[in-house]
Design a protein around this motif. Sequence first.
Motif, PDB file in Angstrom:
ATOM      1  N   ASN A   5       9.570  -0.825  -2.879  1.00  0.00           N
ATOM      2  CA  ASN A   5      10.482  -1.511  -3.805  1.00  0.00           C
ATOM      3  C   ASN A   5      10.391  -1.014  -5.238  1.00  0.00           C
ATOM      4  O   ASN A   5      11.277  -1.271  -6.044  1.00  0.00           O
ATOM      5  CB  ASN A   5      10.245  -3.028  -3.768  1.00  0.00           C
ATOM      6  N   ARG A   6       9.307  -0.301  -5.562  1.00  0.00           N
ATOM      7  CA  ARG A   6       9.187   0.177  -6.958  1.00  0.00           C
ATOM      8  C   ARG A   6       8.188   1.329  -7.024  1.00  0.00           C
ATOM      9  O   ARG A   6       7.551   1.675  -6.019  1.00  0.00           O
ATOM     10  CB  ARG A   6       8.750  -0.957  -7.901  1.00  0.00           C
ATOM     11  N   LEU A  59       6.045   4.712  -7.220  1.00  0.00           N
ATOM     12  CA  LEU A  59       6.025   5.936  -6.408  1.00  0.00           C
ATOM     13  C   LEU A  59       6.607   5.697  -5.016  1.00  0.00           C
ATOM     14  O   LEU A  59       7.267   6.576  -4.453  1.00  0.00           O
ATOM     15  CB  LEU A  59       4.580   6.452  -6.296  1.00  0.00           C
ATOM     16  N   ARG A  94       6.814  -6.286   0.402  1.00  0.00           N
ATOM     17  CA  ARG A  94       6.472  -7.701   0.609  1.00  0.00           C
ATOM     18  C   ARG A  94       7.695  -8.570   0.385  1.00  0.00           C
ATOM     19  O   ARG A  94       7.882  -9.570   1.055  1.00  0.00           O
ATOM     20  CB  ARG A  94       5.391  -8.131  -0.398  1.00  0.00           C
ATOM     21  N   ASP A 104       3.686  -6.912   4.471  1.00  0.00           N
ATOM     22  CA  ASP A 104       2.509  -7.070   3.617  1.00  0.00           C
ATOM     23  C   ASP A 104       1.355  -6.426   4.366  1.00  0.00           C
ATOM     24  O   ASP A 104       0.959  -6.918   5.435  1.00  0.00           O
ATOM     25  CB  ASP A 104       2.242  -8.556   3.362  1.00  0.00           C
ATOM     26  N   ASN A 124       1.505   4.033   0.835  1.00  0.00           N
ATOM     27  CA  ASN A 124       1.584   4.085  -0.625  1.00  0.00           C
ATOM     28  C   ASN A 124       1.188   2.761  -1.272  1.00  0.00           C
ATOM     29  O   ASN A 124       0.609   2.743  -2.353  1.00  0.00           O
ATOM     30  CB  ASN A 124       3.029   4.450  -1.019  1.00  0.00           C
ATOM     31  N   TYR A 156     -10.942  -0.434  -8.803  1.00  0.00           N
ATOM     32  CA  TYR A 156      -9.865   0.377  -8.196  1.00  0.00           C
ATOM     33  C   TYR A 156     -10.392   1.755  -7.824  1.00  0.00           C
ATOM     34  O   TYR A 156     -10.120   2.275  -6.736  1.00  0.00           O
ATOM     35  CB  TYR A 156      -8.712   0.466  -9.195  1.00  0.00           C
ATOM     36  N   LYS A 181     -10.418   3.472  -4.156  1.00  0.00           N
ATOM     37  CA  LYS A 181      -9.780   4.762  -3.853  1.00  0.00           C
ATOM     38  C   LYS A 181     -10.808   5.754  -3.277  1.00  0.00           C
ATOM     39  O   LYS A 181     -10.460   6.572  -2.425  1.00  0.00           O
ATOM     40  CB  LYS A 181      -9.099   5.341  -5.104  1.00  0.00           C
ATOM     41  N   SER A 212      -2.787  11.837 -10.299  1.00  0.00           N
ATOM     42  CA  SER A 212      -3.659  11.209 -11.297  1.00  0.00           C
ATOM     43  C   SER A 212      -2.895  10.244 -12.188  1.00  0.00           C
ATOM     44  O   SER A 212      -3.198   9.061 -12.235  1.00  0.00           O
ATOM     45  CB  SER A 212      -4.365  12.279 -12.126  1.00  0.00           C
ATOM     46  N   ILE A 216       0.909   8.853 -13.005  1.00  0.00           N
ATOM     47  CA  ILE A 216       2.332   8.800 -12.660  1.00  0.00           C
ATOM     48  C   ILE A 216       2.976   7.767 -13.584  1.00  0.00           C
ATOM     49  O   ILE A 216       2.466   6.644 -13.723  1.00  0.00           O
ATOM     50  CB  ILE A 216       2.557   8.364 -11.196  1.00  0.00           C
ATOM     51  N   THR A 248       4.671   5.229 -13.875  1.00  0.00           N
ATOM     52  CA  THR A 248       5.257   3.998 -13.331  1.00  0.00           C
ATOM     53  C   THR A 248       4.933   2.862 -14.309  1.00  0.00           C
ATOM     54  O   THR A 248       4.014   2.987 -15.132  1.00  0.00           O
ATOM     55  CB  THR A 248       4.665   3.654 -11.944  1.00  0.00           C
ATOM     56  N   THR A 274       3.403   0.194 -13.907  1.00  0.00           N
ATOM     57  CA  THR A 274       2.014  -0.270 -13.786  1.00  0.00           C
ATOM     58  C   THR A 274       1.072   0.572 -14.633  1.00  0.00           C
ATOM     59  O   THR A 274       0.231   0.045 -15.367  1.00  0.00           O
ATOM     60  CB  THR A 274       1.576  -0.224 -12.303  1.00  0.00           C
TER      61      THR A 274
END
Length: 235
Positions: free
Chosen positions: A14-15, A17, A37, A53, A76, A141, A145, A172, A174, A176, A178
Amino acid sequence: MKLNEATALVTGANRGLGFALATDLVRRGAKVYATARRPELVDIPGAEVLRLDITDPDSVEAAAAAARDVDVLINNAAFTGGGNLVTGEMDSIRAVMDSNYYGTLAMIRAFAPTLARNGGGAILNVLSGAAWVTVDGNTAYAAAKSAEWGLTNGVRLELADRGTQVTAMVPSLIATRTLLDFAEEHDLPLPEEDLHDPADLARTALDAFEAGEEEILDAMAKRAKATLAGTGAEQ
Ligand SMILES: NC(=O)c1ccc[n+]([C@@H]2O[C@H](COP(=O)([O-])OP(=O)(O)OC[C@H]3O[C@@H](n4cnc5c(N)ncnc54)[C@H](OP(=O)(O)O)[C@@H]3O)[C@@H](O)[C@H]2O)c1
């Protein structure tokens, strides 16, 4: 694997990447399940929209039952917050692990039989250079990862004899919403030469994925990975 003939499922479409990857797959002629979701937020003409989800076992099972023709799985979706490991909230630390590690694993376990039945297929896991270089303010995070990188290597080994390609995409920075919000909040520099436009990155990463590469690293991720092997700054 030819993406124009593929049937791909993208999580978190939905958003960010995920939207760029799903949009580029439609452009290439693939059949695309764009999952989210909140499916009402997906706006990708030509894609089939599914509710998903990745941290909800019933939702994962329902998606696997609905999309039995998938031969490309793109993991993703992720919660990219989490804060710091020592001072952050345990609930956030668990949530970041839940989506990046357990959610990705649940998707792979649910779809591996489908991929095998459809000729082997391919999985693209979206990791991060943070797997190799941690950032203060979001160390949870980075740890998640790192775990997802280990997961990707393990799954590649296990699925090799089924003919399933398993690729790690390791970007690394992007551009976006976020990342831009996190950078502003934490005063994180975003060097222009290392900041990727999501649509450009999706296109080049999918080219490399289609070519069969096992790891797709941007320049910053290459530098980060080199430090692991002791081949970084000291050489
Ligand atoms: N941006 C960067 O600089 C950067 C760098 C390296 C790697 N990455 C990786 O690239 C991927 C996408 O990042 P992004 O910046 O595009 O993130 P984003 O804009 O924050 O989008 C995250 C996506 O994941 C979805 N999601 C989160 N938890 C989910 C769950 N439990 N089930 C299903 N969907 C869920 C979100 O859905 P909602 O809209 O419902 O929240 C959203 O669609 C992530 O794996 C991230 O770790 C990003």
